[in-house]
Scaffold this active site. Sequence first.
Site, PDB file in Angstrom:
ATOM      1  N   ASP A 244     -14.445  -4.037  -8.679  1.00 37.83           N
ATOM      2  CA  ASP A 244     -15.422  -4.526  -9.661  1.00 37.83           C
ATOM      3  C   ASP A 244     -15.892  -3.324 -10.486  1.00 37.83           C
ATOM      4  OD1 ASP A 244     -17.256  -3.163  -8.084  1.00 37.83           O
ATOM      5  OD2 ASP A 244     -18.537  -4.901  -7.702  1.00 37.83           O
TER       6      ASP A 244
ATOM      7  N   CYS B 288     -15.598  -1.806  -4.268  1.00 40.64           N
ATOM      8  CA  CYS B 288     -16.830  -2.242  -4.938  1.00 40.64           C
ATOM      9  C   CYS B 288     -17.895  -1.205  -4.591  1.00 40.64           C
ATOM     10  CB  CYS B 288     -17.220  -3.677  -4.565  1.00 40.64           C
ATOM     11  SG  CYS B 288     -17.824  -3.947  -2.892  1.00 40.64           S
TER      12      CYS B 288
ATOM     13  N   THR C 191     -20.086  -1.075  -2.130  1.00 46.60           N
ATOM     14  CA  THR C 191     -20.147  -0.802  -0.694  1.00 46.60           C
ATOM     15  C   THR C 191     -18.830  -1.072   0.025  1.00 46.60           C
ATOM     16  OG1 THR C 191     -20.837  -3.077  -0.320  1.00 46.60           O
ATOM     17  CG2 THR C 191     -22.599  -1.430  -0.567  1.00 46.60           C
ATOM     18  N   GLY C 192     -17.978  -1.863  -0.573  1.00 43.15           N
ATOM     19  CA  GLY C 192     -16.766  -2.355   0.106  1.00 43.15           C
ATOM     20  C   GLY C 192     -17.029  -3.644   0.860  1.00 43.15           C
TER      21      GLY C 192
ATOM     22  N   HIS D  24      -4.753  -1.630  15.241  1.00 44.24           N
ATOM     23  CA  HIS D  24      -5.204  -2.695  16.139  1.00 44.24           C
ATOM     24  C   HIS D  24      -5.290  -4.058  15.465  1.00 44.24           C
ATOM     25  CE1 HIS D  24      -7.254  -0.021  19.429  1.00 44.24           C
ATOM     26  NE2 HIS D  24      -6.061   0.437  19.069  1.00 44.24           N
ATOM     27  N   ASN D  25      -5.709  -4.074  14.202  1.00 45.10           N
ATOM     28  CA  ASN D  25      -6.012  -5.351  13.542  1.00 45.10           C
ATOM     29  C   ASN D  25      -4.953  -5.772  12.536  1.00 45.10           C
ATOM     30  OD1 ASN D  25      -8.946  -3.581  13.423  1.00 45.10           O
ATOM     31  ND2 ASN D  25      -8.769  -5.310  14.810  1.00 45.10           N
TER      32      ASN D  25
ATOM     33  N   ARG E 221     -20.091   3.695  -3.666  1.00 45.33           N
ATOM     34  CA  ARG E 221     -21.436   4.271  -3.547  1.00 45.33           C
ATOM     35  C   ARG E 221     -21.665   4.829  -2.150  1.00 45.33           C
ATOM     36  NH1 ARG E 221     -23.949  -1.027  -6.647  1.00 45.33           N
ATOM     37  NH2 ARG E 221     -23.346  -0.382  -8.755  1.00 45.33           N
TER      38      ARG E 221
ATOM     39  N   ARG F  93      -0.622  -5.802  22.875  1.00 45.65           N
ATOM     40  CA  ARG F  93      -1.769  -6.683  23.175  1.00 45.65           C
ATOM     41  C   ARG F  93      -2.526  -7.093  21.913  1.00 45.65           C
ATOM     42  NH1 ARG F  93      -3.549  -1.497  23.786  1.00 45.65           N
ATOM     43  NH2 ARG F  93      -5.699  -1.017  23.205  1.00 45.65           N
ATOM     44  N   HIS F  94      -2.363  -6.316  20.855  1.00 43.02           N
ATOM     45  CA  HIS F  94      -3.080  -6.627  19.615  1.00 43.02           C
ATOM     46  C   HIS F  94      -2.476  -7.819  18.884  1.00 43.02           C
ATOM     47  CE1 HIS F  94      -5.121  -2.888  20.351  1.00 43.02           C
ATOM     48  NE2 HIS F  94      -3.984  -2.231  20.314  1.00 43.02           N
TER      49      HIS F  94
ATOM     50  N   ARG G  43      -4.136 -11.193  19.526  1.00 46.05           N
ATOM     51  CA  ARG G  43      -5.493 -11.252  18.973  1.00 46.05           C
ATOM     52  C   ARG G  43      -5.443 -11.516  17.464  1.00 46.05           C
ATOM     53  NH1 ARG G  43      -6.906  -6.041  22.705  1.00 46.05           N
ATOM     54  NH2 ARG G  43      -7.054  -7.209  24.647  1.00 46.05           N
TER      55      ARG G  43
HETATM   56  C1  RB5 Z   1     -22.460  -4.540  -7.688  1.00 42.50           C
HETATM   57  O1  RB5 Z   1     -23.687  -4.110  -8.172  1.00 42.50           O
HETATM   58  C2  RB5 Z   1     -22.453  -4.489  -6.164  1.00 42.50           C
HETATM   59  O2  RB5 Z   1     -23.301  -5.483  -5.659  1.00 42.50           O
HETATM   60  C3  RB5 Z   1     -21.058  -4.652  -5.647  1.00 42.50           C
HETATM   61  O3  RB5 Z   1     -20.234  -3.669  -6.174  1.00 42.50           O
HETATM   62  C4  RB5 Z   1     -20.870  -4.538  -4.153  1.00 42.50           C
HETATM   63  O4  RB5 Z   1     -21.480  -3.412  -3.637  1.00 42.50           O
HETATM   64  C5  RB5 Z   1     -21.169  -5.764  -3.378  1.00 42.50           C
HETATM   65  O5  RB5 Z   1     -20.965  -5.827  -2.157  1.00 42.50           O
END
Ligand code: RB5
Length: 151
Positions: free
Chosen positions: A8, A65, A67-68, A98-99, A109, A132-133, A136
């Site tokens: 984004d 994004c 935070t991801g 594992h996943n 950020r 084993r994974h 799951r």
């Molecule tokens: C956008 O401002 C922010 O909310 C988005 O990039 C993300 O962090 C959402 O999880």
Amino acid sequence: MRVAIGADHAGFELKQFLAHRLTADGYDVVDLGTHGPESVDYPEYGAAVAGKVVAGDADLGVLVCGTGIGIGIAANKVPGARVATCNDLFTARLSREHNDANVVALGSRVVGQGVAEEIVRIFLQAEFQAGRHQRRVEKIHALEAPDAVPA
Ligand code: RB5
């Protein structure tokens, strides 16, 4: 290796950086946007990248994004997607081993360019350990069936 990448607006700059670095390394990078810093909604880009991977048009995916988290939650709604939000090196490796995660999501950020690049490199190079994974991961996908979760 074909890598689908998307972000984004918050992840746009880091996505550009990562796409450039991966391309320089010989990865076949498919950039699904966003293509500028204007505000957009992350579910669209999460779904686009996860969709490419699940369809077999890319081997693995990378999402960014702020935070991801949001883009990872959204992308995990695509059946067959296993999206891991990883903002450290250890979980990047274990999410593959594992996943069998097929998409990594990062927070622009949360981590800087150097750590983000390492996370992505580790994710792309690590291999699922199966054993084993395996069962799951199969149980994760069984949850996608209608009525799989008791009311
Ligand atoms: C956008 O401002 C922010 O909310 C988005 O990039 C993300 O962090 C959402 O999880």
